[in-house]
Design an enzyme around this catalytic site. Sequence first.
Site, PDB file in Angstrom:
ATOM      1  NE  ARG A  43      -0.850   1.817   3.615  1.00  0.00           N
ATOM      2  CZ  ARG A  43       0.283   2.577   3.852  1.00  0.00           C
ATOM      3  NH1 ARG A  43       1.433   1.804   4.257  1.00  0.00           N
ATOM      4  NH2 ARG A  43       0.317   3.940   3.775  1.00  0.00           N
ATOM      5  N   GLY A  44       0.182   2.471   0.045  1.00  0.00           N
ATOM      6  CA  GLY A  44       0.788   3.771  -0.045  1.00  0.00           C
ATOM      7  C   GLY A  44       1.258   4.095  -1.564  1.00  0.00           C
ATOM      8  CD  GLN A 189      -4.187   2.472   6.439  1.00  0.00           C
ATOM      9  OE1 GLN A 189      -5.048   2.851   7.405  1.00  0.00           O
ATOM     10  NE2 GLN A 189      -4.754   2.180   5.356  1.00  0.00           N
ATOM     11  CG  ASP A 230      -3.214   8.042  -1.751  1.00  0.00           C
ATOM     12  OD1 ASP A 230      -3.211   8.532  -0.535  1.00  0.00           O
ATOM     13  OD2 ASP A 230      -2.858   6.859  -2.029  1.00  0.00           O
ATOM     14  CE  LYS A 241      -6.059   5.475   4.110  1.00  0.00           C
ATOM     15  NZ  LYS A 241      -6.737   4.575   2.960  1.00  0.00           N
TER      16      LYS A 241
HETATM   17  O1  MRU Z   1      -5.006   3.001   1.582  1.00  0.00           O
HETATM   18  P1  MRU Z   1      -3.589   3.341   1.795  1.00  0.00           P
HETATM   19  O2  MRU Z   1      -3.114   2.914   3.084  1.00  0.00           O
HETATM   20  O3  MRU Z   1      -2.557   2.984   0.672  1.00  0.00           O
HETATM   21  O4  MRU Z   1      -3.496   5.010   1.838  1.00  0.00           O
HETATM   22  C1  MRU Z   1      -2.124   5.489   1.997  1.00  0.00           C
HETATM   23  C2  MRU Z   1      -2.106   7.030   2.012  1.00  0.00           C
HETATM   24  O5  MRU Z   1      -3.049   7.768   2.017  1.00  0.00           O
HETATM   25  C3  MRU Z   1      -0.954   7.917   1.987  1.00  0.00           C
HETATM   26  O6  MRU Z   1      -0.958   8.818   2.840  1.00  0.00           O
HETATM   27  C4  MRU Z   1      -0.536   8.254   0.585  1.00  0.00           C
HETATM   28  O7  MRU Z   1      -0.487   7.069  -0.190  1.00  0.00           O
HETATM   29  C5  MRU Z   1       0.862   8.719   0.645  1.00  0.00           C
HETATM   30  S1  MRU Z   1       2.177   7.422   0.932  1.00  0.00           S
HETATM   31  C6  MRU Z   1       3.667   8.262   0.706  1.00  0.00           C
END
Ligand code: MRU
Length: 345
Positions: A43-44, A189, A230, A241
């Site tokens: 993820r991320g 997270q 994202d 998020k």
């Molecule tokens: O659903 P996730 O855990 O993939 O969401 C991740 C986020 O919202 C992070 O803040 C974003 O991807 C930036 S990661 C450098």
Amino acid sequence: MGLVCEKGRLWVLDQTLLPNKEEWLRADSPPQMASFILDLKVRGAPLIGVAAAAALARCAEEGASWEEFKGAAMLLRRARPTAVNLMAAVDRMLAACRPAGGKAGGKTALAERACAEAERVFDEDVALCRRIAERGARFIQDGESVLTHCNAGGLATAGIGTAVGVIRAAHESGKRVHVFVDETRPLLQGARLTAWELESLKIPYTIVCDNMAGSLMRRGKIRGIFVGADRIARNGDFANKIGTYPLAVLARHHGVPFYCAAPVTTVDLAIETGERIPIEERSPEEVRRDWGPRRARVYNPAFDVTPAELLEAMILDVGVVRRADLLKGRLSSRVTLKPPARARR
Ligand code: MRU
């Protein structure tokens, strides 16, 4: 970092099990990687792009034809809809590997091109993170407490992370920093992953429930908020998020500077404003868990959109864009990246 390629095998750290268990899973094929991405084992935003590129390189190495490669690319591209890094990385792989002049270059040529490009995607992400951290560390002063939401650290990228990378650089430069970590409902997270990273980096931190941040701000305990992204629209609005937007509103009310740290690979110039960013909705089970009535109706968007006007600045690898410049539409002049071809909606 949650992904390694070793002796021709691709491994991902199962982030759903952290911090209780460190289990590495073999990602054997693009469908497998797509399901790891969907399930948030990987993820991320930056990492899912890097992971998709690596999965494509592996499938080319396994002897995929160009048609099979394209099919795998489309599957990975659809694994999650919000983080544009995924689409950008897949499109980049397709562009780099497309047979020249319409002639199939053979499977060996495809494998060579795919591996070389996936390595570049990986290495560039490492470098982007480093540059974001260098640019952002000056926004944290010695002795300050800051807050971060979700996980925008090393687990979410190939490098040291974005928002957490900024905090890490400040810490490594000798500043005393304390981090309040939003637990980040519903999948935690923050409490699970960011806390785990800060623990191993020996950066002092305190976990708080998402609904405690406002009270901390009112009491003057937070001097800055650092989050990742994202997808960033042309006008600087950004998706991150779920829970980021209310934090930004609270920050504005309390006069706390709010920063978004991200690489250019998260910018989508094809999307004018945050209104048009596709927001993933996930399973009700993630919210309902064992404590809600089985038939309870649930709303579970994974991301929300924060308008650029609530930012103090956007910290990109290519430079820092202050709110005034974001509002004058100057983000696009700092970003030269081509928008992913099919990311328009
Ligand atoms: O659903 P996730 O855990 O993939 O969401 C991740 C986020 O919202 C992070 O803040 C974003 O991807 C930036 S990661 C450098």
